[in-house]
Design an enzyme around this catalytic site. Structure first.
Site, PDB file in Angstrom:
ATOM      1  N   HIS A   9       0.830  -1.215   0.000  1.00 18.40           N
ATOM      2  CA  HIS A   9       0.000   0.000   0.000  1.00 18.40           C
ATOM      3  C   HIS A   9       0.868   1.271   0.000  1.00 18.40           C
ATOM      4  CE1 HIS A   9       1.165   0.700   4.170  1.00 18.40           C
ATOM      5  NE2 HIS A   9       1.069  -0.624   4.332  1.00 18.40           N
ATOM      6  N   ARG A  62      -5.712   0.936   4.533  1.00 13.60           N
ATOM      7  CA  ARG A  62      -4.618   1.452   3.698  1.00 13.60           C
ATOM      8  C   ARG A  62      -4.440   0.605   2.439  1.00 13.60           C
ATOM      9  NH1 ARG A  62      -2.688  -0.758   8.536  1.00 13.60           N
ATOM     10  NH2 ARG A  62      -0.748  -1.946   8.578  1.00 13.60           N
ATOM     11  N   GLU A  89      -1.253  -6.967   7.296  1.00 14.75           N
ATOM     12  CA  GLU A  89       0.106  -6.781   7.826  1.00 14.75           C
ATOM     13  C   GLU A  89       0.320  -7.773   8.965  1.00 14.75           C
ATOM     14  OE1 GLU A  89       3.199  -6.402   7.910  1.00 14.75           O
ATOM     15  OE2 GLU A  89       3.291  -4.274   7.354  1.00 14.75           O
ATOM     16  N   ARG A 117      12.779  -8.011  11.783  1.00 14.80           N
ATOM     17  CA  ARG A 117      13.214  -8.683  10.557  1.00 14.80           C
ATOM     18  C   ARG A 117      13.568 -10.159  10.661  1.00 14.80           C
ATOM     19  NH1 ARG A 117      10.599  -5.584   8.858  1.00 14.80           N
ATOM     20  NH2 ARG A 117      11.024  -3.783   7.543  1.00 14.80           N
ATOM     21  N   HIS A 181       0.869  -5.697   2.261  1.00 16.92           N
ATOM     22  CA  HIS A 181       1.613  -4.918   3.263  1.00 16.92           C
ATOM     23  C   HIS A 181       3.072  -5.373   3.250  1.00 16.92           C
ATOM     24  CE1 HIS A 181      -2.139  -3.414   5.155  1.00 16.92           C
ATOM     25  NE2 HIS A 181      -2.609  -4.495   4.537  1.00 16.92           N
TER      26      HIS A 181
HETATM   27  O1  LIG Z   1       3.148  -2.406  10.506  1.00 12.32           O
HETATM   28  C1  LIG Z   1       4.064  -1.583  10.379  1.00 12.32           C
HETATM   29  O2  LIG Z   1       4.434  -0.838  11.296  1.00 12.32           O
HETATM   30  C2  LIG Z   1       4.807  -1.425   9.067  1.00 12.32           C
HETATM   31  O3  LIG Z   1       3.974  -1.270   8.052  1.00 12.32           O
HETATM   32  C3  LIG Z   1       5.775  -2.534   8.870  1.00 12.32           C
HETATM   33  O4  LIG Z   1       6.721  -2.292   9.792  1.00 12.32           O
HETATM   34  P1  LIG Z   1       8.219  -2.856   9.718  1.00 12.32           P
HETATM   35  O5  LIG Z   1       8.827  -2.388   8.425  1.00 12.32           O
HETATM   36  O6  LIG Z   1       8.856  -2.228  10.920  1.00 12.32           O
HETATM   37  O7  LIG Z   1       8.119  -4.344   9.827  1.00 12.32           O
END
Ligand SMILES: O=C(O)[C@H](O)COP(=O)(O)O
Length: 372
Positions: A9, A62, A89, A117, A181
């Protein structure tokens, strides 16, 4: 060639303020809306023959908003639409709604990156779906057990069967356009490209740059051929900004009290060199607060003069001995002022670092802090 277009998004309001979002239903920012439209234009200009006939979004606004804006630009608002929580997400558990820089400061870089990550990194879980930050409401009724915090591994488990059903539809001639997402795009790429658990750590997904996923046809057993961003350069730049989320605000200092400057006591003569540190404040009124610091600094020190530079809203030029240096400078972000300030290494080897409240005169190097 059978294909699917996949994209994350556009920028959400939480992306722009660097907060964990997960299942919280945050809308697109203005920039995100524009990005969604630009993504549509990019599809039109780079794949003029492309005619998606099935829009797939998550259950989050979103994603739905991005999908609608895209379908408008593509003039295909009539496309069939499928919405599924399986594309949502990653559920960020108890981190949802929290400022990324604060979490980074609290848990340290290693744990912060592990949660964000690592394939197995699970955020602290929420206790129940009734928690106001769970993001879980009646749209998930009847969906069985929904998560209260997930690792990427858990996302893949809930997403994979759905992805297979999309590929089946592609085999039957459908042309899907998926708006997902960050974590669900990473999951899809990991599954299709068989990216290892280790390598997936370095994959960051930019907002709103379409990715073309290409497959062989039936004679090739629908083999996945590979993927490419429709704008590789922009994708690289935006992905790098995603990777750095939270890091700009590492040393947070509140500046809602009057800054007290300590210029007179500054050990200018003992300064050898000043390493640069970046501090940030969460300011109620960034411009007012930083101007206050500036005025005091100029008033108290004959060697400081104000200057403005296009890359910074405001800066201070300091002219001491042969070292002509900047004491601090900064740029105003959406709700933050990024302040670059100095630590001083004294001749005796001790390091004295400045803070918003006590600004010490020293040499620093100007560092451009990007305003994400
Ligand atoms: O949900 C979130 O905060 C982001 O869209 C993804 O977050 P990240 O890149 O910190 O995993």
């Amino acid at each position: 060639m059978p294909s699917i277009i996949l994209l994350r998004h556009g920028q959400s309001q939480f992306n722009s303020s660097s907060k964990f979002c997960g299942w919280l239903d945050v809308p697109l920012s203005e920039k995100g809306q524009l990005q969604a439209q630009q993504a549509g234009q990019l599809i039109l200009s780079t794949l003029p023959e492309y005619t998606p006939d099935l829009l797939i979004t998550s259950k989050l606004r979103r994603s739905a908003q991005t999908g609608y804006l895209l379908s408008q630009v593509l003039q295909r608002e009539y496309m069939d639409v499928d919405r599924t929580w399986r594309l949502n997400e990653r559920h960020y558990g108890a981190l949802q709604g929290r400022d990324k820089s604060e979490v980074l400061k609290e848990v340290g870089e290693k744990q912060y990156m592990y949660i964000r990550r690592d394939f197995h990194g699970v955020p602290p879980l929420l206790h129940c779906r009734a928690d106001p930050n769970s993001g879980i409401d009646d749209r998930y009724d009847g969906e069985g057990e929904v998560p209260l915090g997930e690792s990427l591994e858990m996302v893949i488990k809930r997403l994979q069967p759905y992805l297979e059903s999309v590929i089946d539809r592609m085999k039957q001639g459908r042309r899907p356009l998926i708006v997902a997402h960050g974590s669900t795009c990473r999951s899809i790429l990991k599954i299709l490209k068989k990216i290892s658990d280790e390598d997936i750590k370095d994959v960051n997904i930019p907002n709103a740059i379409p990715i073309l996923l290409e497959f062989g046809d039936a004679s090739e057993n629908w083999e996945f051929k590979g993927f490419r961003y429709l704008d590789e350069e922009e994708a690289k730049e935006r992905a790098a900004a995603v990777a750095k989320e939270g890091f700009h605000f590492q040393d947070t200092v509140q500046l809602d009290v009057d800054p007290c400057l300590d210029i007179d006591d500054s050990p200018i003569s003992r300064v050898r060199r000043g390493p640069t540190i970046v501090v940030t404040g969460s300011f109620k009124e960034p411009r007012r607060d930083v101007n206050k610091v500036a005025e005091l600094l100029v008033e108290k020190s004959p060697v400081v003069e104000l200057f403005t530079d296009p890359s910074f809203i405001l800066g201070f030029q300091l002219d001491v001995t042969e070292m002509s240096v900047v004491v601090m400078s900064g740029c105003v972000g959406q709700d933050r002022f990024f302040l670059i300030q100095t630590g001083i290494e004294l001749l005796d080897g001790n390091v004295m670092s400045g803070s918003c409240g006590r600004v010490h005169v020293a040499q620093i190097t100007v560092q451009n802090v990007s305003n994400s």
